[in-house]
Motif scaffolding. Structure first.
Motif, PDB file in Angstrom:
ATOM      1  N   GLU A 137       0.876  -1.179   0.000  1.00 28.61           N
ATOM      2  CA  GLU A 137       0.000   0.000   0.000  1.00 28.61           C
ATOM      3  C   GLU A 137       0.909   1.224   0.000  1.00 28.61           C
ATOM      4  O   GLU A 137       1.745   1.382   0.883  1.00 28.61           O
ATOM      5  N   TYR A 139       1.962   5.152   0.344  1.00 29.29           N
ATOM      6  CA  TYR A 139       1.565   6.326   1.117  1.00 29.29           C
ATOM      7  C   TYR A 139       2.395   7.537   0.702  1.00 29.29           C
ATOM      8  O   TYR A 139       3.575   7.426   0.391  1.00 29.29           O
ATOM      9  N   ASN A 143      -2.874  10.651   0.887  1.00 24.53           N
ATOM     10  CA  ASN A 143      -3.327   9.701   1.919  1.00 24.53           C
ATOM     11  C   ASN A 143      -2.359   9.669   3.101  1.00 24.53           C
ATOM     12  O   ASN A 143      -2.192   8.641   3.761  1.00 24.53           O
ATOM     13  N   GLU A 146      -3.919   8.236   6.413  1.00 26.26           N
ATOM     14  CA  GLU A 146      -4.832   7.100   6.323  1.00 26.26           C
ATOM     15  C   GLU A 146      -4.229   5.787   6.784  1.00 26.26           C
ATOM     16  O   GLU A 146      -4.918   4.769   6.824  1.00 26.26           O
ATOM     17  N   GLU A 149      -6.091   3.859   9.763  1.00 34.38           N
ATOM     18  CA  GLU A 149      -7.363   3.258   9.358  1.00 34.38           C
ATOM     19  C   GLU A 149      -7.122   2.038   8.474  1.00 34.38           C
ATOM     20  O   GLU A 149      -7.806   1.011   8.602  1.00 34.38           O
ATOM     21  N   ASP A 150      -6.143   2.137   7.589  1.00 34.21           N
ATOM     22  CA  ASP A 150      -5.855   1.017   6.692  1.00 34.21           C
ATOM     23  C   ASP A 150      -5.310  -0.187   7.456  1.00 34.21           C
ATOM     24  O   ASP A 150      -5.639  -1.332   7.150  1.00 34.21           O
TER      25      ASP A 150
END
Length: 231
Positions: A137, A139, A143, A146, A149-150
């Motif tokens: 993922e 970043y 984002n 985030e 939350e992820d």
């Protein structure tokens, strides 16, 4: 029933100068080490990229360096065009450059643009490398805040591992989708550190992230060797 902590590793693509000047000290301040995936033809090519002295400094400080190929090509597209020999050269020549310039051979290959398949995996194995997983993922800009939350979402869905990927670390340092500044990057890391203190994640090296054996302890010696024991 208590879940096993999510195994998190921190990776950095494209050998930007900010990876040494900003990312590495921010990781070290939290007791972590990163995995830095370098495009060997870009090393020292201009001021925004790390030099070989910079790459050696990362190694000296206990971070891991892996190959992101020689020129950052689309590997699967090359295979489709019948250019498998070029794919092998991209991987092997970048591996050898890292070995020659740092004194150790990298153990992983990070596929540019996440372009990989069974054939690229086979070539990696034949060249003494492991192909990185695609549990990544990215970043940066857009984002920055985030990640918490992820991570919670990944835990809730039963995922066991997450490669937290970065390119640009500050807007002034360039790179793809950079964080606004060092403070934004530090805030991103602080969220991960809080979740680690809460026992929700364990930040580890790449081996610890991909391993299926029981994670008993962690340490950060040269190149991220981790203490593992099998059940």
């Amino acid at each position: 029933e208590r879940r096993e902590p999510l195994r998190v590793t921190l990776t950095f693509d494209d050998n930007l100068k900010d990876h040494l000047l900003v990312a590495a000290p921010e990781l070290e301040a939290r007791g972590w080490r990163g995995t830095f995936n370098v495009i060997t033809d870009k090393i020292g090519s201009d001021e925004k990229y790390m030099s070989w002295d910079d790459v050696r400094e990362l190694v000296r400080r206990g971070h891991e360096v892996t190959t992101h190929c020689k020129t950052h090509p689309h590997l699967v597209d090359l295979l489709k065009a019948g250019r498998a020999d070029e794919v092998r050269r991209e991987i092997a020549e970048s591996r050898d450059a890292i070995a020659d310039r740092t004194g150790f051979a990298p153990r992983y290959m990070c596929s540019p643009y996440c372009q990989q398949n069974d054939e690229t995996e086979r070539i990696c194995r034949e060249e003494g490398l492991r192909q990185m997983l695609q549990c990544r993922e990215n970043y940066g800009k857009g984002n920055e805040d985030e990640v918490g939350e992820d991570i919670v979402g990944a835990i809730s869905s039963g995922r066991r591992r997450l490669d937290i990927l970065h390119h640009g670390i500050t807007a002034s340092g360039g790179g793809w989708l950079p964080f606004a500044d060092r403070a934004a990057f530090a805030r991103h890391l602080d969220t991960i550190a809080r979740l680690e203190r809460e026992g929700k994640v364990i930040v580890t090296d790449y081996d610890g992230m991909v391993s299926d054996c029981a994670l008993k302890a962690k340490s950060w010696p040269r190149h991220g060797v981790i203490a593992l024991s099998f059940d």
